[in-house]
Structure formats: structure tokens, C-alpha cells
Design an enzyme around this catalytic site. Structure first.
Site, PDB file in Angstrom:
ATOM      1  N   HIS A  47       0.957  -1.086  -0.013  1.00 38.34           N
ATOM      2  CA  HIS A  47       0.027   0.083  -0.117  1.00 38.34           C
ATOM      3  C   HIS A  47       0.756   1.106   0.046  1.00 38.34           C
ATOM      4  CE1 HIS A  47       1.187  -0.471   4.244  1.00 38.34           C
ATOM      5  NE2 HIS A  47       0.974   0.927   4.331  1.00 38.34           N
ATOM      6  N   ARG A  60       7.318  -9.118  15.605  1.00 34.19           N
ATOM      7  CA  ARG A  60       7.927  -7.666  15.314  1.00 34.19           C
ATOM      8  C   ARG A  60       6.782  -6.766  15.493  1.00 34.19           C
ATOM      9  NH1 ARG A  60       7.092  -5.001  10.249  1.00 34.19           N
ATOM     10  NH2 ARG A  60       8.918  -3.466  10.025  1.00 34.19           N
ATOM     11  N   HIS A 111       4.686  -0.018  -0.179  1.00 35.17           N
ATOM     12  CA  HIS A 111       5.623  -0.747   0.525  1.00 35.17           C
ATOM     13  C   HIS A 111       4.599  -1.844   1.385  1.00 35.17           C
ATOM     14  CE1 HIS A 111       3.852   2.574   2.704  1.00 35.17           C
ATOM     15  NE2 HIS A 111       3.852   1.929   3.910  1.00 35.17           N
TER      16      HIS A 111
HETATM   17  C1  LIG Z   1      -5.045   8.518   9.073  1.00 37.68           C
HETATM   18  C2  LIG Z   1      -4.948   7.370   8.630  1.00 37.68           C
HETATM   19  C3  LIG Z   1      -3.995   6.810   7.693  1.00 37.68           C
HETATM   20  C4  LIG Z   1      -4.494   5.166   7.710  1.00 37.68           C
HETATM   21  C5  LIG Z   1      -6.110   5.137   7.693  1.00 37.68           C
HETATM   22  C6  LIG Z   1      -5.828   6.189   8.877  1.00 37.68           C
HETATM   23  O1  LIG Z   1      -7.286   6.559   9.241  1.00 37.68           O
HETATM   24  C7  LIG Z   1      -5.541   5.479  10.170  1.00 37.68           C
HETATM   25  C8  LIG Z   1      -4.498   4.134  10.050  1.00 37.68           C
HETATM   26  C9  LIG Z   1      -3.849   4.442   8.608  1.00 37.68           C
HETATM   27  C10 LIG Z   1      -3.493   3.256   7.929  1.00 37.68           C
HETATM   28  C11 LIG Z   1      -2.085   2.551   8.671  1.00 37.68           C
HETATM   29  C12 LIG Z   1      -1.647   1.189   7.921  1.00 37.68           C
HETATM   30  C13 LIG Z   1      -1.700   1.273   6.453  1.00 37.68           C
HETATM   31  C14 LIG Z   1      -3.038   2.240   6.104  1.00 37.68           C
HETATM   32  C15 LIG Z   1      -3.105   2.098   4.459  1.00 37.68           C
HETATM   33  C16 LIG Z   1      -4.276   1.753   6.748  1.00 37.68           C
HETATM   34  O2  LIG Z   1      -4.990   0.696   6.456  1.00 37.68           O
HETATM   35  O3  LIG Z   1      -4.389   2.309   7.826  1.00 37.68           O
HETATM   36  C17 LIG Z   1      -2.922   3.432   6.670  1.00 37.68           C
HETATM   37  C18 LIG Z   1      -4.034   4.487   6.113  1.00 37.68           C
HETATM   38  C19 LIG Z   1      -3.603   5.294   5.072  1.00 37.68           C
HETATM   39  O4  LIG Z   1      -2.651   5.995   5.094  1.00 37.68           O
HETATM   40  O5  LIG Z   1      -4.727   5.658   4.238  1.00 37.68           O
HETATM   41  O1  LIG Z   2       5.258  -2.511   9.950  1.00 40.56           O
HETATM   42  C1  LIG Z   2       5.876  -2.034   8.911  1.00 40.56           C
HETATM   43  O2  LIG Z   2       6.911  -2.035   8.688  1.00 40.56           O
HETATM   44  C2  LIG Z   2       4.965  -1.104   7.843  1.00 40.56           C
HETATM   45  C3  LIG Z   2       3.907  -0.471   8.704  1.00 40.56           C
HETATM   46  C4  LIG Z   2       2.835   0.414   7.528  1.00 40.56           C
HETATM   47  O3  LIG Z   2       3.549   0.415   6.585  1.00 40.56           O
HETATM   48  C5  LIG Z   2       1.975   1.268   8.107  1.00 40.56           C
HETATM   49  O4  LIG Z   2       1.803   1.275   9.421  1.00 40.56           O
HETATM   50  O5  LIG Z   2       1.504   2.056   7.306  1.00 40.56           O
HETATM   51 FE   LIG Z   3       2.479   2.115   5.470  1.00 42.42          FE
END
Ligand SMILES: C=C1C[C@]23C[C@@]1(O)CC[C@H]2[C@@]12CCC[C@@](C)(C(=O)O1)[C@H]2[C@@H]3C(=O)O
Ligand SMILES: O=C(O)CCC(=O)C(=O)O
Ligand SMILES: [Fe+2]
Length: 372
Positions: free
Chosen positions: A231, A298, A288
Site C-alpha cells: 500500500h 515484530r 511498501h
Molecule cells: C490517518 C490514517 C491513515 C491510515 C488510515 C488512518 O485513518 C489511520 C490508519 C492509517 C493506516 C495505517 C496502515 C496502512 C493504511 C493504508 C491503513 O490501512 O491504515 C494507513 C491509512 C492510510 O494511510 O490511508
Molecule cells: O510494519 C511496517 O513496517 C509497515 C507499517 C506500515 O506500512 C503502516 O503502518 O502504514
Molecule cells: Fe504504510
């Protein structure tokens, strides 16, 4: 800290909560068939990875830092930083806070479960709804104060967790602001060019941010599992701390998936989709993912940094001329998160205005790269 981050990814398959720590064999629900390329980079002896940049001005003058950052953002969309001013003690404290949280019994963690429409709390990766297989990870999202969820998790003993999270958020906010100006500086952009980011006294305005704790338990069949699927982040930038266990990989056209080796005390900085838009595609957001391993648990902590609530982000005018028209329309972070929740890896293309004269493909289409 402003906390107007909304828009959730709605689950469209039933979200059973697996206790990954106790599973001895990879269930079919978690078996990703096309992920056996995880270790290709680690096996070759001479592989390159993302640059490591020393932020200490005594070791590295500012022009040097800007050059390195500009190069890293263009070529990789990511870099590691050392001498960044976040203390080792705070990094250890956040590790302990994360471990304490994820080692709670499942029933307890579910007391702070993210609601179907919500953003904060405990749950599976939000992007899970776009995949038929489940990921080998669990997450906890915090926006602003963690007190409400912390009380659900530890009714009598939530203070320490809150103190650590709040200190981490405060320190990250400062670092993220500094990094944003360094990255924009590398494009020749100054505070005068980005009015929305500067307050009346010339100070950097507080952005919006989310803190994402990710846990990846040791996995009985890591070659077929996926920690967090490929993503890009919807942010301006993301600052990631990984606990001395490798797993993060970034995608690069030339080399494919490249492992980002953990360096004790270093932090990883990722270019997000909003910086991609601000830079009019000069600094593409980085694709990534996180892979898992057989023996080690991890933990990673992502600080997802965006613009202040309500600010519409668009390609910076200083970067535009008749040969470089704006490639993206203006969006607020909240609006873009909604777009991401709907279109996921097509979100950036969906806010695109026109095809560039130079004809480069939108990096986010990542032609042919399977996100799963
Ligand atoms: C601010 C945000 C970015 C995120 C969606 C969120 O509301 C909170 C979690 C964030 C995260 C972290 C993991 C990867 C990601 C794609 C996800 O599913 O939740 C990102 C979201 C994002 O950057 O779109
Ligand atoms: O765990 C990781 O190294 C990646 C985490 C990540 O990509 C995210 O929280 O958006
Ligand atoms: Fe990420």
C-alpha cells in the site's frame, strides 16, 4: 492535537479475530499464494536499500541534507534518518507500550475494538477489506488522546500507556514538521510558498496525525503469509519505527521489493500520497509492505502525518508552469482518506487531472505490481 480524521474502510468479509500468537499452522484464510518472493533481496549479497541520512547539522551541512533528501525522495520515496532527536529511551518506551498492549488476552483487546465506522482502536489492518486473504498482523490506531481506549484496556492502570503515547506524539509532531520543511526545501519551496502550513508567528501549524501500532507475531509459514499488504500511505509523510526486526519492504521499479534493514535507533521516513500531490508527482509516494518471519515477533509504530484539518492540498504553484501543469486536484486529508477507503490503490489516479506532457505513468498505478 486536532483529531478530525474520519472515513473508515468498511469490512466486507466477516472479521473474525484470530489469536495469531497461538496458531501452529497457517490457516487457509491467511495463505497468500503469490507472496513467495519475500526474501529475494536478502538472498543476493550486494543489494542496495534506501539511503540513511544523518540529520545532525554538525555532521552534515544543511545543503547536503537537502540534496540527500531530494535524491532519496525521487529515487526511493523513502529514507532512514539517524540523529533525529527522538531519544532511545522514548523508542524503548513505545516498544514496551506496544508489547504490553498486544500481549493482552484477545477478549481484553476487543474491549477497545475499532468500531465498523470508526478510525481508532484495536483491529485487523484497515485495508483488509480489499483482499480475500487475511493479514498476519493486528493493529491499534490512535488519534490524539488514547485515554478512552486505554481505560477500556486497563481500567485501573492506564496512565503510563497514555503518558508514553502522548510524549511520542508530541516529539513526532515536531520531527514531522521539520522533515516536511526539509523535503519541501529540497524542492526549492520555503515557508512563504505554503501559507497553510505557517502560523501568525512563522511557526509550523500543527498538522493532523494518527499513530498506528502494528504487531506481527512469529508465523509458522512466513513464505505464504503477508504481514501488511502492499500500500501507499495517504499522508504527507510517515515516520516509522521498527523494533530491530526486519519485515518492511519498499517497492522500486528497478529492483522490485527491497528490504529496509532495521538500524538500531534509526527511523524510516516514507513519502505519502499527499506529498506526491504537493510535489506534482516529483516525489512519488512509496509502495511498501510488511512481511513476517518464523521466529521473531515484530512491532512497528507508524506516525502518519497530514495537513491541518480542512486544508486543501494541491500541487504547489511554485512547481508549476505551462510545461508543468497541475496533475492533481485539491483535496483535504479527510476527503482523500474517504477516496482511499473507496478506491484504495486507485485513489491517487482518481484525483488526477490530466496526463503529463512528459507522459510518465502515475507511479501509483504501479503497472503490473500485485499489491497482494
Ligand atoms: C490517518 C490514517 C491513515 C491510515 C488510515 C488512518 O485513518 C489511520 C490508519 C492509517 C493506516 C495505517 C496502515 C496502512 C493504511 C493504508 C491503513 O490501512 O491504515 C494507513 C491509512 C492510510 O494511510 O490511508
Ligand atoms: O510494519 C511496517 O513496517 C509497515 C507499517 C506500515 O506500512 C503502516 O503502518 O502504514
Ligand atoms: Fe504504510
Amino acid at each position: 492535537m486536532p483529531s478530525r480524521i474520519s472515513h473508515s474502510f468498511r469490512p466486507h468479509h466477516s472479521q473474525k479475530h484470530f489469536d495469531l500468537n497461538s496458531i501452529k499452522e497457517l490457516p487457509e484464510s491467511h495463505a497468500w499464494t503469490s507472496s513467495n518472493d519475500h526474501y529475494t533481496q536478502e538472498n543476493s549479497c550486494n543489494f542496495e536499500s534506501i539511503p540513511v541520512i544523518d540529520l545532525d547539522n554538525n555532521n552534515n551541512n544543511n545543503n547536503n541534507i537537502l540534496d540527500h533528501i531530494g535524491h532519496a525522495c525521487k529515487k526511493w520515496g523513502a529514507f532512514q534518518i539517524i540523529n533525529h532527536s527522538i531519544s532511545e529511551r522514548l523508542l524503548q518506551d513505545i516498544d514496551v507500550a506496544g508489547k504490553t498492549l498486544f500481549s493482552l488476552p484477545m477478549q481484553q483487546k476487543l474491549k477497545a475494538a475499532r468500531s465498523p465506522d470508526g478510525v481508532t482502536g484495536y483491529g485487523v489492518a484497515r485495508i483488509s477489506s480489499f483482499f480475500s486473504k487475511l493479514m498476519w498482523s493486528e493493529g491499534f490506531t490512535i488519534v490524539g488522546s488514547p485515554i478512552e481506549h486505554a481505560r477500556q484496556l486497563w481500567p485501573k492502570d492506564y496512565k503510563k500507556f497514555c503518558e508514553v503515547i502522548e510524549e511520542y506524539e508530541k516529539e513526532m509532531e515536531k520531527l514531522a514538521g521539520r522533515l516536511m520543511w526539509l523535503i519541501l526545501g529540497s524542492l526549492g519551496i520555503t515557508k512563504d510558498d505554503v501559507k497553510w502550513a505557517v502560523g501568525p508567528k512563522g511557526e509550523t501549524k500543527e498538522g493532523c496525525a494518527a499513530l498506528q501500532l502494528n504487531s506481527y507475531p512469529a508465523c509458522p509459514d512466513p513464505g505464504r503469509a503477508m504481514g501488511l499488504a502492499a500500500h501507499t500511505d495517504s499522508t504527507i509523510l510517515t515516520i516509522l519505527h521498527q523494533n530491530n526486526t526486519s519485515g518492511l519492504q519498499v517497492y522500486q521499479e528497478v529492483n522490485g521489493w527491497v528490504t529496509v534493514p532495521p538500524i538500531p535507533g534509526a527511523l524510516v521516513v516514507n513519502v505519502g500520497d499527499l506529498l506526491h500531490i504537493l510535489s506534482n508527482g516529483s516525489y512519488p509516494s512509496v509502495l511498501h509492505r510488511a512481511v513476517v518471519n518464523r521466529t521473531q515477533h515484530r512491532l512497528s509504530v507508524a506516525y502518519l502525518y497530514g495537513p491541518p484539518t480542512g486544508v486543501r492540498v494541491s500541487p504547489l504553484s511554485k512547481l508549476l508552469d505551462h510545461r508543468h501543469p497541475p496533475l492533481y486536484r485539491a483535496v483535504t486529508w479527510s476527503e482523500y482518506l474517504g477516496t482511499k477507503a473507496k478506491y484504495f490503490d486507485k485513489a491517487l489516479s482518481s484525483v488526477r487531472l490530466c496526463v503529463p506532457l512528459s507522459g510518465f505513468a502515475d507511479a501509483k498505478d504501479h503497472n503490473g505490481v500485485q499489491v497482494g
